[in-house]
Design a protein around this motif. Structure first.
Motif, mmCIF file in Angstrom:
data_model
loop_
_atom_site.group_PDB
_atom_site.id
_atom_site.type_symbol
_atom_site.label_atom_id
_atom_site.label_comp_id
_atom_site.label_asym_id
_atom_site.label_seq_id
_atom_site.Cartn_x
_atom_site.Cartn_y
_atom_site.Cartn_z
ATOM 1 N N GLU A 131 -45.408 -2.291 -71.049
ATOM 2 C CA GLU A 131 -45.635 -1.304 -70.019
ATOM 3 C C GLU A 131 -45.031 -1.759 -68.650
ATOM 4 O OE1 GLU A 131 -49.212 1.129 -67.741
ATOM 5 O OE2 GLU A 131 -49.697 -0.162 -69.439
ATOM 6 N N ALA A 132 -44.460 -1.187 -67.903
ATOM 7 C CA ALA A 132 -43.725 -1.378 -66.825
ATOM 8 C C ALA A 132 -44.797 -0.617 -65.526
ATOM 9 C CB ALA A 132 -42.433 -1.132 -66.557
ATOM 10 N N LEU A 133 -45.416 -1.289 -64.903
ATOM 11 C CA LEU A 133 -46.412 -0.667 -63.915
ATOM 12 C C LEU A 133 -45.362 0.239 -62.838
ATOM 13 C CD1 LEU A 133 -49.097 -3.288 -63.446
ATOM 14 C CD2 LEU A 133 -49.061 -1.378 -65.003
ATOM 15 N N PRO A 134 -46.068 1.117 -62.280
ATOM 16 C CA PRO A 134 -45.608 1.640 -61.018
ATOM 17 C C PRO A 134 -45.542 0.670 -59.828
ATOM 18 C CG PRO A 134 -47.214 3.166 -61.995
ATOM 19 C CD PRO A 134 -47.476 1.774 -62.669
ATOM 20 N N PRO A 135 -44.497 0.758 -59.040
ATOM 21 C CA PRO A 135 -44.664 -0.220 -57.907
ATOM 22 C C PRO A 135 -45.874 0.052 -56.958
ATOM 23 C CG PRO A 135 -42.314 0.930 -58.222
ATOM 24 C CD PRO A 135 -43.532 1.592 -58.986
ATOM 25 N N THR A 136 -46.305 -0.808 -56.405
ATOM 26 C CA THR A 136 -47.420 -0.873 -55.571
ATOM 27 C C THR A 136 -47.164 -0.573 -54.012
ATOM 28 O OG1 THR A 136 -47.806 -3.367 -55.665
ATOM 29 C CG2 THR A 136 -49.015 -2.138 -57.124
ATOM 30 N N GLN A 137 -45.862 -1.183 -53.596
ATOM 31 C CA GLN A 137 -45.527 -1.091 -52.381
ATOM 32 C C GLN A 137 -44.996 0.325 -51.907
ATOM 33 O OE1 GLN A 137 -44.147 -2.793 -54.949
ATOM 34 N NE2 GLN A 137 -42.036 -3.244 -54.476
ATOM 35 N N ALA A 138 -44.829 0.610 -50.683
ATOM 36 C CA ALA A 138 -44.383 1.992 -50.287
ATOM 37 C C ALA A 138 -42.967 1.837 -50.135
ATOM 38 C CB ALA A 138 -44.932 2.229 -48.733
ATOM 39 N N ARG A 139 -42.431 3.083 -50.251
ATOM 40 C CA ARG A 139 -40.839 3.233 -50.096
ATOM 41 C C ARG A 139 -40.228 2.869 -48.714
ATOM 42 N NH1 ARG A 139 -40.402 7.764 -52.416
ATOM 43 N NH2 ARG A 139 -40.140 8.940 -50.412
ATOM 44 N N PRO A 140 -39.543 1.920 -48.475
ATOM 45 C CA PRO A 140 -38.910 1.703 -47.241
ATOM 46 C C PRO A 140 -38.362 2.770 -46.348
ATOM 47 C CG PRO A 140 -38.370 0.005 -48.606
ATOM 48 C CD PRO A 140 -38.814 0.954 -49.464
ATOM 49 N N MET A 141 -38.499 2.863 -45.132
ATOM 50 C CA MET A 141 -37.948 3.828 -44.438
ATOM 51 C C MET A 141 -36.595 4.084 -44.424
ATOM 52 S SD MET A 141 -40.218 5.769 -43.346
ATOM 53 C CE MET A 141 -39.607 6.919 -42.091
ATOM 54 N N PRO A 142 -35.710 4.976 -44.192
ATOM 55 C CA PRO A 142 -34.393 5.028 -44.356
ATOM 56 C C PRO A 142 -33.341 4.119 -43.127
ATOM 57 C CG PRO A 142 -35.038 7.131 -44.687
ATOM 58 C CD PRO A 142 -36.278 6.286 -44.401
ATOM 59 N N THR A 143 -32.362 3.540 -43.239
ATOM 60 C CA THR A 143 -31.838 2.875 -42.383
ATOM 61 C C THR A 143 -30.476 3.197 -42.082
ATOM 62 O OG1 THR A 143 -31.530 0.925 -43.613
ATOM 63 C CG2 THR A 143 -33.454 0.874 -42.427
ATOM 64 N N ALA A 144 -29.880 3.766 -43.057
ATOM 65 C CA ALA A 144 -28.378 4.470 -43.383
ATOM 66 C C ALA A 144 -28.499 5.952 -43.653
ATOM 67 C CB ALA A 144 -27.757 3.590 -44.468
ATOM 68 N N ASP A 145 -27.129 6.116 -42.984
ATOM 69 C CA ASP A 145 -26.678 7.640 -43.199
ATOM 70 C C ASP A 145 -26.104 8.000 -44.646
ATOM 71 O OD1 ASP A 145 -27.775 8.189 -40.599
ATOM 72 O OD2 ASP A 145 -25.833 7.629 -39.667
ATOM 73 N N LYS A 146 -26.601 8.839 -45.040
ATOM 74 C CA LYS A 146 -25.850 9.294 -46.524
ATOM 75 C C LYS A 146 -24.083 9.567 -46.173
ATOM 76 C CE LYS A 146 -25.927 13.446 -47.977
ATOM 77 N NZ LYS A 146 -26.185 14.565 -48.666
ATOM 78 N N GLN A 147 -23.382 9.022 -46.987
ATOM 79 C CA GLN A 147 -21.908 8.996 -47.126
ATOM 80 C C GLN A 147 -21.247 9.320 -48.170
ATOM 81 O OE1 GLN A 147 -19.582 6.117 -44.757
ATOM 82 N NE2 GLN A 147 -21.465 4.721 -45.005
ATOM 83 N N LYS A 148 -20.120 10.003 -48.509
ATOM 84 C CA LYS A 148 -19.497 10.167 -49.451
ATOM 85 C C LYS A 148 -18.229 8.841 -49.732
ATOM 86 C CE LYS A 148 -16.987 13.739 -50.608
ATOM 87 N NZ LYS A 148 -17.059 15.211 -51.142
ATOM 88 N N ILE A 149 -18.149 8.175 -50.458
ATOM 89 C CA ILE A 149 -17.123 7.097 -50.722
ATOM 90 C C ILE A 149 -16.384 7.425 -51.907
ATOM 91 C CG2 ILE A 149 -16.732 4.631 -50.840
ATOM 92 C CD1 ILE A 149 -19.804 4.596 -49.712
ATOM 93 N N PRO A 150 -15.086 7.026 -51.491
ATOM 94 C CA PRO A 150 -14.119 7.279 -52.988
ATOM 95 C C PRO A 150 -14.253 5.988 -53.776
ATOM 96 C CG PRO A 150 -12.845 7.594 -50.711
ATOM 97 C CD PRO A 150 -14.334 7.001 -50.398
ATOM 98 N N LEU A 171 -21.888 8.427 -53.734
ATOM 99 C CA LEU A 171 -22.745 8.505 -52.361
ATOM 100 C C LEU A 171 -23.443 7.301 -52.156
ATOM 101 C CD1 LEU A 171 -24.424 11.970 -52.596
ATOM 102 C CD2 LEU A 171 -22.326 11.524 -51.491
ATOM 103 N N SER A 172 -23.431 6.727 -50.751
ATOM 104 C CA SER A 172 -24.129 5.557 -50.453
ATOM 105 C C SER A 172 -25.272 6.097 -49.305
ATOM 106 C CB SER A 172 -23.407 4.532 -49.640
ATOM 107 O OG SER A 172 -22.714 4.846 -48.477
ATOM 108 N N GLY A 173 -26.328 5.186 -48.919
ATOM 109 C CA GLY A 173 -27.216 5.435 -47.790
ATOM 110 C C GLY A 173 -27.901 6.782 -48.292
ATOM 111 N N VAL A 174 -28.203 7.002 -49.719
ATOM 112 C CA VAL A 174 -29.004 8.185 -50.037
ATOM 113 C C VAL A 174 -30.492 7.709 -49.808
ATOM 114 C CG1 VAL A 174 -29.548 9.810 -52.033
ATOM 115 C CG2 VAL A 174 -27.185 8.857 -51.454
ATOM 116 N N ASN A 175 -31.329 8.696 -49.664
ATOM 117 C CA ASN A 175 -32.886 8.381 -49.739
ATOM 118 C C ASN A 175 -33.571 9.732 -50.150
ATOM 119 O OD1 ASN A 175 -33.663 5.813 -47.943
ATOM 120 N ND2 ASN A 175 -31.619 6.525 -47.027
ATOM 121 N N TRP A 176 -34.678 9.265 -50.884
ATOM 122 C CA TRP A 176 -35.362 10.471 -51.495
ATOM 123 C C TRP A 176 -36.202 10.958 -50.287
ATOM 124 C CZ3 TRP A 176 -34.124 11.278 -56.170
ATOM 125 C CH2 TRP A 176 -33.942 10.103 -57.061
ATOM 126 N N GLU A 177 -36.244 12.562 -50.484
ATOM 127 C CA GLU A 177 -37.029 13.204 -49.795
ATOM 128 C C GLU A 177 -36.016 13.852 -48.315
ATOM 129 O OE1 GLU A 177 -39.342 14.610 -50.983
ATOM 130 O OE2 GLU A 177 -40.159 12.962 -52.111
#
Length: 586
Positions: free
Chosen positions: A237-256, A376-382
């Protein structure tokens, strides 16, 4: 035993199709000979090893209270049809017909037959618990037999089946068999580990596998370095992470990303860590009937880029599935494989999204843009895309993950499965109506357990764990012979012949399994043969040493021989054969 009256057939080189060490050494040592694909004749040396393994198994099974019987190799199809395994077992089940056109199977296992015995002969609670076992030939029609006895088609297995009144009784029988297996492998003298496992095609609830620890093992064993926790990779069993998700620091952008389809390729191209990638695995759910509309048949499973999908876990969460074809991926997503991501697909009809626990704390991650040659780079949940609603454990463990028991971190080692114990519950008794009358005279289903040991596989696994450049190194308990006597010039020197014969009779009378090499081979040939075969103890009788009252002794693992007074040799050998082996790991 005298070598001149035995059959010794050693080879200098192994056949080119012998891929692994155990296969090579078994052939070279004259243990087995290939008859057909995955089918071997056990030559005298090999058969002695197998019989010694069987003897230990039988002794411990009998001590546990299990009762030996012998079930047929050929079984009628009707029994397998009752449980549904006639159709479900797959191509490994060898089906045959007799002259009357009736269907039979060559048994790979005996759950159906033993359940038929129980329902026919066990009627009352007073007859329970009972545990039947046999040592019998099995046949599984492997698609690609390989590795000699490690993955052959015909093999010898000990399988046992317990019947109990209730779940509490099953637990006791299961624990009794677990303890019995532990004693068996302790006595055989191999390093082994018992791990929690998935039941697979056998069915039922809990199970444990017994693995011989070997670097060449096919299976990955997961264990905690500071606690008793251990499981195979499928069940760890792989346990769910206990740490919180970090806040975004980058903008989403499309990259070739021209031509970069895999996470490894994209990570190298962007000079980004693989752990920052989002891997998308496309599957078709098979539990949705083919005649139903498409919605919900296609699914994407998201993993962290440096993690691997655990198919057994995935099937428990989403049902049976197969991997999607390129055409299906394009049809459902409008995008070719290699460029899939959650942005834009979360609201697309007919696409189900699943995510592994580790994915939920990714931030500023890289994923497919659902467009050919783009990510895509700099993608963040929510912020950029909602988390999938179906989140669970979908991945293989990696070393350093926290232990599920909370008592440390996990490590991984390789192992060879040689035994498996299952709690079947009513999986077979319900299908086959195996009932008994309880104290109140009411019919109740029997609770079943099943317990298997691969007898011939143990021999191969023992070699994988214990060998060197010169050949096999058997543990004393299963060696074809415990001691070999190598007289130099047996037919040419009367003192050597007399000393060798006398010692042979003395060791035999003391209960030692000894072979006297009276073939008159050169010393180098004798020594090479017996080191290849793997006899634990060697005693050389030579004229020069006899004049000094000495014999030359060498253990199979020893770097060099030592001189032992002729008068002390019996006592020395008794002490050496009495010495215990250290076996269990963890």
């Amino acid at each position: 035993m005298r070598a001149s009256q035995f059959f010794i057939s050693t080879l200098k080189d192994a056949p080119t199709d012998a891929e692994i060490v155990s296969h090579q050494l078994m052939i070279r040592a004259g243990m087995i000979r290939r008859l057909g694909s995955g089918i071997y004749t056990y030559l005298p040396i090999g058969l002695r090893v197998i019989k010694k393994i069987e003897a230990i198994i039988r002794e411990e099974m009998d001590k546990s209270g299990a009762i030996e019987l012998l079930m047929p190799i050929v079984q009628p199809a009707e029994l397998w049809q009752e449980t549904g395994r006639w159709d479900k077992y797959g191509a490994e089940l060898l089906r045959i017909r007799d002259r009357h056109g009736r269907d039979f199977v060559i048994q790979p296992t005996s759950e159906e037959v033993v359940t038929d015995i129980a329902r026919s002969l066990v009627n009352s609670y007073r007859q329970l618990p009972v545990n039947f076992y046999h040592v019998q030939t099995k046949f599984r029609d492997e698609r690609r037999p390989r590795f000699g006895l490690m993955r052959g088609r015909e093999f010898t297995m000990k399988d046992a089946y317990s019947f109990d009144r209730d779940a509490a009784g099953l637990q006791k029988s299961y624990q009794r068999m677990f303890d019995t297996y532990t004693r068996i492998f302790d006595r055989i003298g191999l390093q082994f580990r018992a791990v929690a496992a998935d039941n697979g095609a056998i069915g039922g609830s809990g199970s444990h596998e017994f693995h011989v620890v070997a670097d060449t093992g096919e299976d990955a064993l997961v264990y905690c370095t500071t606690s008793p926790y251990a499981a195979n990779m499928e069940a760890a069993e792989a346990l769910p992470p206990t740490q919180a998700r970090p806040m975004p620091t980058a903008d989403k952008q499309k990259i070739p990303t021209p031509g970069k389809k895999t996470c490894d390729e994209v990570a190298r191209f962007l000079k980004a860590p693989l752990s920052s990638m989002l891997r998308a695995i496309a599957v078709i759910r098979l539990d949705v009937p083919e005649h139903m509309p498409d919605p919900d048949r296609f699914a994407l499973i998201f993993l962290r880029g440096d993690h691997e999908l655990n198919e057994v876990k995935a099937q428990k969460h989403i049902g049976a599935f197969r991997f999607a074809t390129e055409e299906e991926i394009v049809r459902y997503t409008g995008c070719p494989a290699g460029y899939l991501g959650p942005v834009g697909l979360s609201a697309r009809p007919g696409v189900m999204l699943y995510a592994d626990y580790a994915v939920t704390i990714l931030h500023d991650f890289v994923c497919g843009a659902n467009e050919l040659d783009h990510h895509l780079s700099g993608v963040n949940w929510e912020r950029d895309v909602p988390l999938p609603s179906h989140i669970a454990d979908f991945r293989n463990i990696v070393a350093g993950d926290p232990s599920p028991d909370g008592q440390g971190v996990l490590a991984i080692q390789r192992g060879i499965e040689v035994g498996h114990v299952f709690q079947l519950g009513t999986r077979y008794s319900e299908d086959m109506h195996a009932t008994f009358l309880d104290e109140d005279g009411k019919p109740r289903l029997m609770q079943m357990g099943c317990y298997g040991i691969g007898v011939t596989r143990i021999a191969a696994a023992a070699i994988e764990q214990n060998h060197d450049a010169r050949g096999i190194i058997w543990t004393p308990a299963i060696a074809p012979f415990s001691v070999v006597l190598c007289p130099v010039g047996y037919s040419r020197s009367e003192p050597v012949k007399a000393a060798a014969d006398s010692l042979y009779h003395a060791l035999s009378a003391a209960g030692m399994d000894v072979i006297l090499d009276d073939r008159d081979e050169r010393p180098g040939v004798m020594f090479a043969d017996w080191e290849l075969i793997g006899i634990p103890h060697r005693i050389v009788i030579g004229e020069r040493n006899l004049k000094d009252g000495n014999l030359e002794y060498k253990g199979r693992r020893d770097a060099s021989p030592v001189m032992v007074p002729q008068t002390d040799i019996l006592h020395v050998m008794q002490e050496k054969l009495r010495a215990p082996d250290s076996t269990r790991t963890g």
